[in-house]
Design an enzyme around this catalytic site. Structure first.
Site, PDB file in Angstrom:
ATOM      1  N   LYS A  36       4.904   4.180  -1.381  1.00  0.00           N
ATOM      2  CA  LYS A  36       5.036   5.431  -2.129  1.00  0.00           C
ATOM      3  C   LYS A  36       6.340   6.168  -1.790  1.00  0.00           C
ATOM      4  O   LYS A  36       6.801   7.001  -2.572  1.00  0.00           O
ATOM      5  CB  LYS A  36       3.840   6.338  -1.841  1.00  0.00           C
ATOM      6  N   GLY A  58       0.819  -1.203   0.000  1.00  0.00           N
ATOM      7  CA  GLY A  58       0.000   0.000   0.000  1.00  0.00           C
ATOM      8  C   GLY A  58       0.856   1.257   0.000  1.00  0.00           C
ATOM      9  O   GLY A  58       1.977   1.282  -0.526  1.00  0.00           O
ATOM     10  N   SER A  59       0.363   2.298   0.645  1.00  0.00           N
ATOM     11  CA  SER A  59       0.942   3.629   0.474  1.00  0.00           C
ATOM     12  C   SER A  59       2.303   3.833   1.126  1.00  0.00           C
ATOM     13  O   SER A  59       2.989   4.803   0.802  1.00  0.00           O
ATOM     14  CB  SER A  59      -0.037   4.688   0.999  1.00  0.00           C
ATOM     15  N   THR A  60       2.715   2.970   2.048  1.00  0.00           N
ATOM     16  CA  THR A  60       4.084   3.119   2.574  1.00  0.00           C
ATOM     17  C   THR A  60       5.105   2.901   1.453  1.00  0.00           C
ATOM     18  O   THR A  60       6.238   3.383   1.528  1.00  0.00           O
ATOM     19  CB  THR A  60       4.349   2.131   3.721  1.00  0.00           C
TER      20      THR A  60
END
Length: 635
Positions: free
Chosen positions: A294, A290-292
């Site tokens: 990014k 997920g967004s980690t």
């Protein structure tokens, strides 16, 4: 002539006798002097019997000398069958005490062996049971010292430390990996017996056992205890399917804390399944981050200079289309016009899709490999997973777009924290490790030492500075605000990833995560928390995982003696957030005047009188509104 022949014969016989005598003397000399040691050992092996004494297993310490795995002395039952006078009575009395089968015990005492271990019911007996057997004073029945593994904090780091079997052999974790070092060598009490096995009245010989090699870990017990407590609290509060956490020194790759739930008690390992025991989630579990993830796309984009965080802009309408796929932002309707710094703060998926498309698949996937994704980190723990990234030949625009915001790739937690450490520490990818040294138990001399190992330089110092700047802004202004710690400059990133089952994304089932570090200008500790399918709460990394990471970071401040930092930005508050407020100075003032200045706080009084003598916290400190200030009153 006759007498002459007799004389010759006498001389010959005398010479033969002398020669025989000399040969006998030579043989005796050869046996008594030259072969004495060899024959003496043979004789001792025939006469001697050994009562084994087990050496202690090596002790496992944290980096500051806190004992994580120790030994306690127990006793075990050994029988010399030839010395047992009344076999039936002996078997009956011992089986009654042990609560074991009489026939089995009778077989033990009747064996045609020089020494018989009663296994397993006679192993590692309690003091109470051992005393009962000793009081019987039965011939041929002996109690010998054995060492039993003892874990003073029980479930703490259970998957990582592992456990031992009944023979003190390592069966999982570090206990298994370093079993050859940790295992001690047996000594013995040697006594002498005749051919029938009856004990002779000769002096015993004591052979001292050799203790195993001690182990010192990179773990900091205070941070580890904090992580364990917070994961327990998360299980109680959210009843997740699984939960995990890792803390690391980003400048060295040293693991400061590691744990997961469910865990197990190594002392009672028989009560758990193989899966529960062997799944060390922080190094084994693979999932979409997920967004980690990014953070890696951000670092790659900054290194390639395709984005200026403060001056480049992106308009988020709530979705973006890539080929035939529509990729939505988590915020319905989108975030509107943003700088790319705000794209990072808001964890805006469409904005990161644009960064991925600008980078192109060759550059982005090259950076993924440089940061260590798709391969094992080499951490010195068994069972590590490698994760999965797309085969570059099969990456199209959609795969490129989803990878940019952490979907469609699979990583392990140890990969994630190691890669993010490289992004924030100046750009150096370190090999993570947990065993600091192995030490000889008597002299404490170092037998083996692990040192910090740089795998490669991934990004520049300048890029790493910009990543830290952006991630600090996430905590002060964006989705990571629940991890804010006043005065300590925290950076971090939230993550919320849908889980996949049978090739399809599950509905309402997420792994929420947060990775945070401090101080943001010079990181000394990075903490990664992931909670799998939290229940009874909106599943966002900011609402579930970030507060857990914040508490571990708070405890790390004390454990590592981290000082407050200058230059920190203040937190951007929402309408329902509590604010940090500077405590006013009310010492020397009347109670009425003090209360006028302390309207934003709870106040507790002690002492008597109408004037404030001492206040806690002191003037100038910043605490959350609504917290308690204590006032000591005097006349």
């Amino acid at each position: 002539m006759f007498f002459k022949n007799i004389h010759i014969r006498i001389k010959i016989i005398s010479l033969v006798i002398i020669l025989v005598f000399l040969l006998i003397i030579g043989k005796v000399f050869y046996i008594q002097v030259i072969q004495y040691n060899k024959l003496n050992k043979y004789a001792e092996s025939l006469w001697s019997r050994n009562l084994p004494i087990e050496g202690n297993r090596g002790i496992i310490y944290d980096r500051n000398g806190v004992v994580l795995a120790d030994n306690i002395t127990t006793t075990s039952l050994v029988i010399i069958p030839n010395q047992v006078v009344d076999k039936e009575n002996t078997a009956k009395q011992i089986s009654d005490i042990l609560g074991s089968d009489y026939q089995d015990m009778l077989e033990h005492v009747s064996k045609k062996s020089s020494i018989e271990r009663v296994h397993p019911e006679g192993r590692r007996l309690s003091y109470e049971v051992a005393d009962k057997i000793a009081d019987l004073k039965l011939p041929g029945v002996y109690l010998v010292k054995e060492s039993k593994r003892y874990y003073p904090y029980d479930t703490l780091m259970s998957h990582t430390i592992g456990f031992v079997g009944i023979d003190n052999q390592g069966l999982s974790g570090l206990e298994l990996m370093y079993d050859d070092y940790l295992t001690g060598e047996y000594g013995a009490i040697k006594y002498f017996s005749d051919a029938k096995g009856s004990r002779l009245d000769l002096n015993e010989v004591y052979e001292k056992p050799q203790d195993g090699i001690n182990m010192t870990l990179t773990i900091n017990y205070d941070i580890q205890a904090s992580l364990e407590r917070e994961l327990d609290n998360a299980v109680t509060k959210y009843n997740p399917d699984q939960a995990l956490g890792i803390a690391m020194n980003p400048k060295t790759g040293e693991i400061l804390a590691i744990s997961s739930r469910p865990n197990f008690s190594p002392t009672n390992y028989q009560n758990y399944t193989v899966e529960e025991i062997n799944r060390n989630l922080p190094i084994w579990m693979t999932y979409e981050p997920g967004s980690t993830f990014k953070i890696i796309t951000l670092a790659s984009s900054l290194e390639e200079k395709i984005v200026d965080l403060d001056n480049d802009n992106y308009y988020d309408s709530g979705a973006t289309k890539v080929e035939n796929a529509t990729i939505h932002c988590w915020k319905h309707g989108g975030h509107g016009a943003q700088t790319y710094l705000q794209v990072v703060e808001n964890s805006c998926n469409p904005g990161f899709v644009q960064l991925g498309l600008k980078l192109g698949k060759d550059k982005l996937f090259n950076y993924l490999k440089l940061f260590g994704f798709g391969t094992k980190t080499g951490v010195d723990l068994n069972g590590e997973g490698a994760g999965i990234i797309f085969d570059l030949a099969k990456v199209g625009p959609v795969e490129l777009a989803t990878t940019a915001f952490g979907q469609g790739v699979s990583v392990t937690p140890i990969q994630q924290i190691t890669a993010v450490s490289a992004a924030i520490n100046g750009g150096y990818l370190y090999k993570p490790y947990i065993v600091k040294t192995l030490n000889e138990p008597e002299t404490n001399s170092v037998v083996l030492e692990n040192k910090s190992t740089v795998v490669r330089k991934v990004i520049s110092d300048e890029t790493s500075y910009k990543v830290r700047y952006a991630l600090e802004s996430v905590v002060t202004n964006g989705t990571g605000r629940p991890a804010f710690i006043d005065g300590y400059r925290v950076g971090g990133k939230t993550g919320t990833a849908q889980k996949v089952k049978d090739g399809r994304y599950m509905v309402g089932n997420y792994i929420v995560s947060f990775i945070g570090f401090l101080p943001a200008d010079d990181p000394e500790v990075v903490v990664y928390i992931a909670i799998d399918n939290a229940k009874g709460v909106t599943q966002y990394g900011g609402t579930v995982a970030a507060p857990i990471a914040r508490q571990v970071l708070l405890d790390s401040i004390d454990a590592l003696n981290i000082k407050k930092r200058e230059g920190a930005s203040d937190k951007k508050y929402n309408y329902n957030d509590k604010k940090y407020i500077e405590v006013p100075n009310v010492e020397g003032k009347s109670v009425d005047d003090a209360m006028k200045e302390l309207k934003s706080f709870k106040v507790e009084f002690s002492g008597s009188g109408n004037n404030v003598s001492i206040q806690t916290p002191s003037a100038g400190e910043r605490i959350l509104e609504g917290e308690t200030i204590k006032l000591l009153l005097t006349e």
